[in-house]
Design a protein around this motif. Structure first.
Motif, short mmCIF file in Angstrom:
data_model
loop_
_atom_site.label_atom_id
_atom_site.label_comp_id
_atom_site.label_asym_id
_atom_site.label_seq_id
_atom_site.Cartn_x
_atom_site.Cartn_y
_atom_site.Cartn_z
N UNK A 208 41.08 38.03 55.98
CA UNK A 208 41.42 36.96 55.04
C UNK A 208 42.31 37.37 54.06
N UNK A 209 42.84 36.26 53.26
CA UNK A 209 43.80 36.31 52.41
C UNK A 209 43.92 37.23 51.25
N UNK A 210 42.78 37.66 50.87
CA UNK A 210 42.73 38.78 49.83
C UNK A 210 42.89 40.05 50.30
N UNK A 211 42.68 40.22 51.50
CA UNK A 211 43.01 41.60 52.23
C UNK A 211 44.08 41.76 52.72
N UNK A 212 44.96 40.74 52.74
CA UNK A 212 46.37 40.49 52.86
C UNK A 212 47.09 40.98 51.73
N UNK A 213 46.64 40.38 50.52
CA UNK A 213 47.25 40.94 49.21
C UNK A 213 47.01 42.40 49.01
N UNK B 56 29.66 54.40 31.97
CA UNK B 56 28.88 54.40 33.08
C UNK B 56 28.90 52.93 33.73
N UNK B 57 29.11 51.73 32.87
CA UNK B 57 28.99 50.44 33.24
C UNK B 57 30.76 50.01 33.70
N UNK B 58 31.35 51.11 33.73
CA UNK B 58 32.97 50.76 34.39
C UNK B 58 32.78 49.95 35.77
N UNK B 59 31.90 50.43 36.83
CA UNK B 59 32.00 49.84 38.04
C UNK B 59 31.44 48.36 37.83
N UNK B 60 30.60 47.96 37.28
CA UNK B 60 30.29 46.56 37.14
C UNK B 60 31.80 45.78 36.68
N UNK C 108 36.81 42.16 37.57
CA UNK C 108 38.10 42.18 37.47
C UNK C 108 38.47 42.04 38.98
N UNK C 109 38.13 42.83 39.98
CA UNK C 109 38.60 42.74 41.46
C UNK C 109 38.24 41.19 42.20
N UNK D 130 37.98 38.44 40.31
CA UNK D 130 38.59 37.49 39.48
C UNK D 130 40.40 37.47 39.46
N UNK D 131 40.74 38.72 39.69
CA UNK D 131 42.15 38.92 39.50
C UNK D 131 42.58 39.69 40.61
N UNK D 132 42.03 39.43 41.87
CA UNK D 132 42.55 40.02 43.15
C UNK D 132 44.06 39.70 43.41
N UNK D 133 44.86 40.83 43.38
CA UNK D 133 46.29 40.34 43.60
C UNK D 133 47.18 40.22 42.31
N UNK D 134 46.49 40.24 41.12
CA UNK D 134 47.29 39.83 39.91
C UNK D 134 47.43 40.94 39.10
N UNK D 135 46.94 41.98 39.49
CA UNK D 135 46.69 42.99 38.22
C UNK D 135 47.05 44.35 38.87
#
Length: 153
Positions: free
Chosen positions: A49-54, A120-124, A129-130, A132-137
């Motif tokens: 898929x597109x997100x994996x290409x990015x 501890x909440x960093x993973x969530x 972020x991943x 909503x912002x895949x390929x943008x940050x």
């Protein structure tokens, strides 16, 4: 859509005899093709898929940045220029990257969405972020800022 952009860019590079761009685009397409082949046993017969290409393209940029560091140490500026050129060509196909201010706003928003209270909440938060912002940050920068922010809560 990204596949079509790359194929079109390859054709245009061939027509304009832009060997540098042509080589880079072919390299990207070859990497995508390899990932497509690797994904077939997993049921992805139409390719990744597109997100994996990015993601793949971002990995390529990261690899080039690592190469630049090594080439700079070895004083091989000719190779540094080549890698920088490839990075700029790869970047031209990626979605617009968030600047530092936008990145910090996105992290702050994700912290509120995840109701994060501690490191501890960093993973969530990173998951949000991943998505909503895949390929943008730059997720490395985002992670560093997030860690600092959550540590101060």
């Amino acid at each position: 859509m990204l596949r079509e952009q790359l194929t079109h860019a390859m054709k245009e590079s061939m027509k304009s005899n832009d060997k540098e761009k042509l080589g880079t685009v072919r390299m990207i397409l070859a990497a995508i093709k390899q990932k497509d082949i690797d994904a077939r046993p997993k049921g992805l017969v139409d390719g990744i898929p597109e997100d994996q290409i990015v993601q793949l393209m971002q990995t390529m940029i990261k690899q080039r940045r690592e190469s630049i560091a090594m080439f700079t140490q070895a004083n091989r500026m000719d190779l540094v220029e080549k890698e920088e050129s490839e990075i700029s060509i790869i970047f031209s196909f990626l979605p617009k990257q968030l600047d530092d201010t936008e990145l910090k706003e996105a992290v702050t928003k994700a912290i509120h969405q995840a109701d994060a209270k501690s490191p501890k909440d960093m993973g969530a938060v990173m998951t949000i972020l991943r998505e909503e912002y895949a390929g943008q940050m730059d997720f490395g920068k985002a992670s560093t800022f997030l860690k600092d922010k959550l540590s101060s809560l």
